[in-house]
Design a protein around this motif. Structure first.
Motif, short mmCIF file in Angstrom:
data_model
loop_
_atom_site.label_atom_id
_atom_site.label_comp_id
_atom_site.label_asym_id
_atom_site.label_seq_id
_atom_site.Cartn_x
_atom_site.Cartn_y
_atom_site.Cartn_z
N PHE A 1 19.92 9.70 -0.07
CA PHE A 1 18.49 9.61 0.19
C PHE A 1 18.14 8.20 0.63
O PHE A 1 18.64 7.22 0.08
N THR A 2 17.25 8.08 1.64
CA THR A 2 16.79 6.77 2.09
C THR A 2 15.27 6.75 2.14
O THR A 2 14.66 7.62 2.76
N VAL A 3 14.70 5.76 1.48
CA VAL A 3 13.24 5.68 1.42
C VAL A 3 12.63 5.47 2.80
O VAL A 3 11.56 5.99 3.11
N GLU A 4 13.34 4.73 3.67
CA GLU A 4 12.78 4.47 5.00
C GLU A 4 12.67 5.74 5.83
O GLU A 4 11.71 5.91 6.60
N ASP A 5 13.60 6.67 5.66
CA ASP A 5 13.52 7.92 6.41
C ASP A 5 12.47 8.86 5.83
O ASP A 5 11.82 9.60 6.57
N LEU A 6 12.29 8.82 4.51
CA LEU A 6 11.19 9.58 3.91
C LEU A 6 9.85 9.10 4.46
O LEU A 6 9.00 9.91 4.85
N LEU A 7 9.66 7.78 4.52
CA LEU A 7 8.39 7.23 5.01
C LEU A 7 8.23 7.49 6.50
O LEU A 7 7.12 7.81 6.97
N GLY A 8 9.30 7.36 7.26
CA GLY A 8 9.22 7.63 8.70
C GLY A 8 8.89 9.08 8.98
O GLY A 8 8.05 9.39 9.83
N SER B 1 0.18 7.16 0.84
CA SER B 1 -0.09 6.33 -0.33
C SER B 1 0.61 4.98 -0.27
O SER B 1 0.19 4.03 -0.94
N LEU B 2 1.66 4.88 0.54
CA LEU B 2 2.47 3.66 0.57
C LEU B 2 2.41 2.92 1.90
O LEU B 2 3.11 1.90 2.06
N ARG B 3 1.58 3.36 2.83
CA ARG B 3 1.60 2.78 4.18
C ARG B 3 1.28 1.30 4.20
O ARG B 3 1.73 0.57 5.10
N ARG B 4 0.50 0.81 3.24
CA ARG B 4 0.17 -0.62 3.21
C ARG B 4 1.37 -1.47 2.77
O ARG B 4 1.34 -2.70 2.91
N ALA B 5 2.39 -0.84 2.25
CA ALA B 5 3.55 -1.58 1.73
C ALA B 5 4.82 -1.31 2.54
O ALA B 5 5.93 -1.54 2.04
N LEU B 6 4.69 -0.86 3.77
CA LEU B 6 5.87 -0.48 4.55
C LEU B 6 6.85 -1.64 4.69
O LEU B 6 8.07 -1.46 4.54
N GLY B 7 6.35 -2.81 5.00
CA GLY B 7 7.23 -3.96 5.19
C GLY B 7 8.02 -4.28 3.94
O GLY B 7 9.25 -4.47 3.99
N HIS B 8 7.34 -4.31 2.82
CA HIS B 8 8.03 -4.60 1.56
C HIS B 8 9.05 -3.52 1.22
O HIS B 8 10.18 -3.81 0.81
N THR C 1 12.23 -3.72 3.47
CA THR C 1 13.11 -4.86 3.19
C THR C 1 13.72 -4.77 1.79
O THR C 1 14.83 -5.25 1.57
N ALA C 2 13.00 -4.15 0.86
CA ALA C 2 13.50 -4.04 -0.51
C ALA C 2 14.41 -2.84 -0.73
O ALA C 2 15.10 -2.75 -1.75
N SER C 3 14.44 -1.91 0.22
CA SER C 3 15.26 -0.70 0.07
C SER C 3 16.74 -1.04 0.16
O SER C 3 17.13 -2.12 0.62
N GLY C 4 17.57 -0.09 -0.27
CA GLY C 4 19.01 -0.31 -0.19
C GLY C 4 19.47 -0.57 1.23
O GLY C 4 20.24 -1.51 1.49
N SER C 5 19.00 0.23 2.18
CA SER C 5 19.40 0.05 3.58
C SER C 5 18.90 -1.29 4.11
O SER C 5 19.60 -1.98 4.85
N GLY C 6 17.67 -1.64 3.73
CA GLY C 6 17.11 -2.91 4.17
C GLY C 6 17.89 -4.09 3.62
O GLY C 6 18.20 -5.05 4.34
N GLN C 7 18.23 -4.02 2.34
CA GLN C 7 19.00 -5.11 1.72
C GLN C 7 20.37 -5.27 2.38
O GLN C 7 20.87 -6.38 2.56
#
Length: 219
Positions: free
Chosen positions: A132-139, A168-175, A178-184
């Motif tokens: 599971f990847t949070v960035e793909d869930l948000l995308g 609910s999380l669109r204001r925090a996309l950048g954080h 970058t904080a996700s596993g893939s981002g790190q």
């Protein structure tokens, strides 16, 4: 390929907009007119920017240079005979929705839309488990939300849940990216700017479409 009797409860066939994960999700869902492959870090984002710059990107080259997983999902959709395979991400979410609306108007009928979050394979083996990847869930949620705003809003529970996660999380996309596993992982490789750029919503109107093994800009 229609879902088997065993997977029919998971086909989301009562809904116009459906969502699942990876190539396995493609086989679970009812046949669709449009598949949107969402691989935010980095396949969909990178290819969207490349076609925006006027490039034609062979799928095999993108798989080698960018992401084997996103490319595998796109290839599987084409092999399943999906008429229109698009790449979506945060950067082109609204453009993807407008493309689907354009195709629906052109054909004069309601289209079945599958949003496939690519996730990440846990190894280079195509048969490896999917992470599971949070960035793909948000995308994926951003694309479902944009579809809804275009009036394509008969969404499955799975798609609706992703949509509400994005809302609910669109204001925090950048954080979050970058904080996700893939981002790190990418930050450790010195690719912070790439991750930050991937988190910018609706930065481009370029939508890659897969045609004869090559990703080009729609139309």
């Amino acid at each position: 390929m229609p879902p088997s009797d065993e997977t029919a409860p998971f086909a989301q066939s009562a809904y116009q907009v459906r969502l699942d994960w990876g190539t396995a999700g493609l086989t679970r869902l009812a046949p669709a007119d449009v598949v949107v492959v969402v691989d935010v870090l980095r396949f969909s984002t990178t290819v969207s920017d490349r076609v925006a710059a006027g490039e034609r990107v062979p799928l095999d080259d993108a798989a080698h240079a960018v992401s084997i997983n996103g490319a595998a999902v796109a290839r599987a959709a084409a092999e399943h005979g999906v008429p229109l395979v698009l790449l979506g991400c945060l950067r082109n979410a609204r453009a993807v929705a407008e493309t689907v609306l354009t195709e629906q108007s052109r054909l004069g009928r309601r289209l079945g839309v599958t949003v496939l979050a690519a996730g990440e394979l846990t190894s280079r083996d195509a048969g490896a488990p999917l992470r599971f990847t949070v960035e793909d869930l948000l995308g994926a949620g951003a694309i479902v939300d944009a579809l809804s705003e275009c009036g394509i809003d008969h969404t499955s529970p799975e798609a609706a849940a992703a949509q509400e996660s994005f809302r609910s999380l669109r204001r925090a996309l950048g954080h979050l990216l970058t904080a996700s596993g893939s981002g790190q992982e990418l930050l450790a490789r010195g690719r912070r700017e790439e991750v930050e750029a991937a988190a910018v919503l609706d930065a481009t109107d370029a939508v890659p479409v897969l045609r004869d093994g090559v990703l080009v800009r729609y139309p």
